[in-house]
Design an enzyme around this catalytic site. Structure first.
Site: not given
Length: 310
Positions: A42, A93, A129, A256
């Site tokens: 992360s 989540k 997000d 990304y």
């Protein structure tokens, strides 16, 4: 991490604690963290700890490798230690929701949380997000208000983006997805978006390539929120030809790494003026969480430079 602060003593006000910054870790340091598994890759600690340092805030952000089997214990620890909050990533989540006191409206529609704020024992779940994605567009002068948008994907990145875009004033969102495990849950999310906002949202089969192509041609924004474009699918794009795109639209990829995906290359071949990778969304969602915890704006351009090198 390099100490970027000047020599001034700066005031700190986080979670009710006010006092001088006297060092990286002391009796006033506010703790935040990330609950996920796996976690060591992360960039969140890099983002937040450098933001704390740049702004002179007495905070520390750590990673905790936690899965759904221990997320209840992790939330109890968050309360007991009076941590200011935490980020939550896969596979937690959804699993964390029963342990929280309340959800913000976007998290409630998404049925997922990526940020928890602790107000002295009252835990609120948010999803940043989608707002992070929206923020990254606005920073470059782009917006969804009144626009038609085509969104590829119906999973963990796509639904928060759809919710944020709908709440941000998008006129219509056309979600395209294959008939996988996300299809039925996405139908429920689309219904919730239509009920909670004025946006017209629809779920469409990705298998219908002509409808997908036509939708993109009619859209001001195309966003790919799938894993297509990242390894091992880095030589693929759901948009097969530059002719599918037009130069005045926004093309956004949530991938990304690599920094330039095949979709982005195709968009540039088509002369599209506004082409983005997922780095802005990653920093944007972090910035939204940072503001929820601290009440301050993350130094986004500074953090983008650091994350790009990480």
């Amino acid at each position: 991490m390099t100490d970027e602060r000047n020599n001034d003593i700066l005031p700190v006000k986080i979670s009710g604690v006010t006092g001088p910054v006297t060092g990286w870790l002391d009796g006033h340091t506010i703790l935040l963290g990330l609950f996920a598994d796996p976690i060591r890759h992360s960039v969140s600690p890099t983002m937040h700890n450098n933001a704390f340092a740049k702004l002179g805030l007495n905070g520390a952000y750590l990673c905790f490798e936690i899965g759904p089997d221990r997320i209840g214990d992790a939330v109890s620890a968050l309360r007991t230690l009076d941590m200011r909050g935490a980020n939550v990533s896969m596979p937690n989540k959804q699993a964390i929701i029963p342990y929280l006191d309340k959800l913000d409206p976007a998290a409630e529609i998404c049925g997922a949380v990526n940020t928890v704020v602790n107000e002295h024992g009252l835990l609120t779940g948010y999803t940043t997000d989608g707002t992070g994605w929206l923020r990254s567009l606005k920073e470059d002068g782009q917006d969804v208000k009144g626009k038609v948008m085509t969104l590829a994907g119906a999973g963990g990145a796509a639904i928060p983006i759809a919710v944020a875009a709908a709440m941000g004033g998008a006129r219509e969102i056309r979600i395209f997805n294959i008939h996988d495990r996300n299809w039925e849950p996405a139908k429920e999310k689309v219904a919730a978006i239509n009920e909670a906002t004025s946006c017209v949202c629809s779920l469409n089969p990705m298998e219908d390539k002509e409808a997908f192509k036509q939708s993109i041609a009619e859209s001001a924004i195309y966003c790919d929120a799938t894993g297509v474009g990242m390894p091992p699918l880095d030589d693929m794009s759901l948009v097969e030809d530059p002719s599918w795109l037009h130069e005045d639209m926004v093309v956004s990829d949530t991938v990304y790494e690599p920094r330039e995906t095949k979709l982005m290359r195709i968009a540039r071949q088509a002369g599209v003026k506004h082409v983005y990778n997922g780095l802005g969304m990653v920093v944007g969602q972090g910035a939204e969480a940072f503001k929820l915890w601290t009440g301050q704006e993350m130094p986004v351009e500074y953090i983008k430079e650091i994350v790009a090198k990480a």
